[in-house]
Design a protein around this motif. Structure first.
Motif: not given
Length: 110
Positions: A22-45
């Motif tokens: 899974x890519x961050x944007x895919x997982x964010x979408x699957x989880x019903x979150x903001x499109x950048x949510x997982x990317x922000x966690x990944x990049x420690x924002x």
């Protein structure tokens, strides 16, 4: 008193994402979150995600409750879990502070 281990959470999240391809944007979408949510966690924002975010990520990846937090929780009252997932961020923080206070008081009285 237990505290949130962001490093462990992030490592578990990235490991499960990789295992599932899974890519961050895919997982964010699957989880019903903001499109950048997982990317922000990944990049420690974001270093302190809301409980609803953690639950949504675990559900989207079909993981048991607590898996991303490194917990081995076999059972949890489903009504309690449902209620926790419905709380807004301010209420979550207030509840966490209350529980931490209770835990701290219990430790000091032992």
């Amino acid at each position: 008193m237990a505290s949130f281990d962001f490093k462990l959470f992030r490592e578990n999240l990235l490991s499960h994402m990789k295992a599932k391809g899974l890519k961050p944007a895919q997982l964010s979408k699957m989880a019903g979150l903001n499109p950048r949510a997982v990317k922000d966690i990944e990049e420690e924002r974001i270093k302190n995600p809301r409980i609803q975010t953690v639950l949504a990520l675990e559900a989207a990846m079909e993981l048991p409750f607590g898996k991303l937090l490194g917990k081995s929780i076999d059972e949890i009252d489903s009504e309690l879990l449902s209620l926790l997932g419905e709380l807004d961020e301010a209420t979550q923080k207030q509840l966490l502070m209350t529980l931490q206070s209770l835990s701290s008081n219990r430790t000091h009285s032992l």
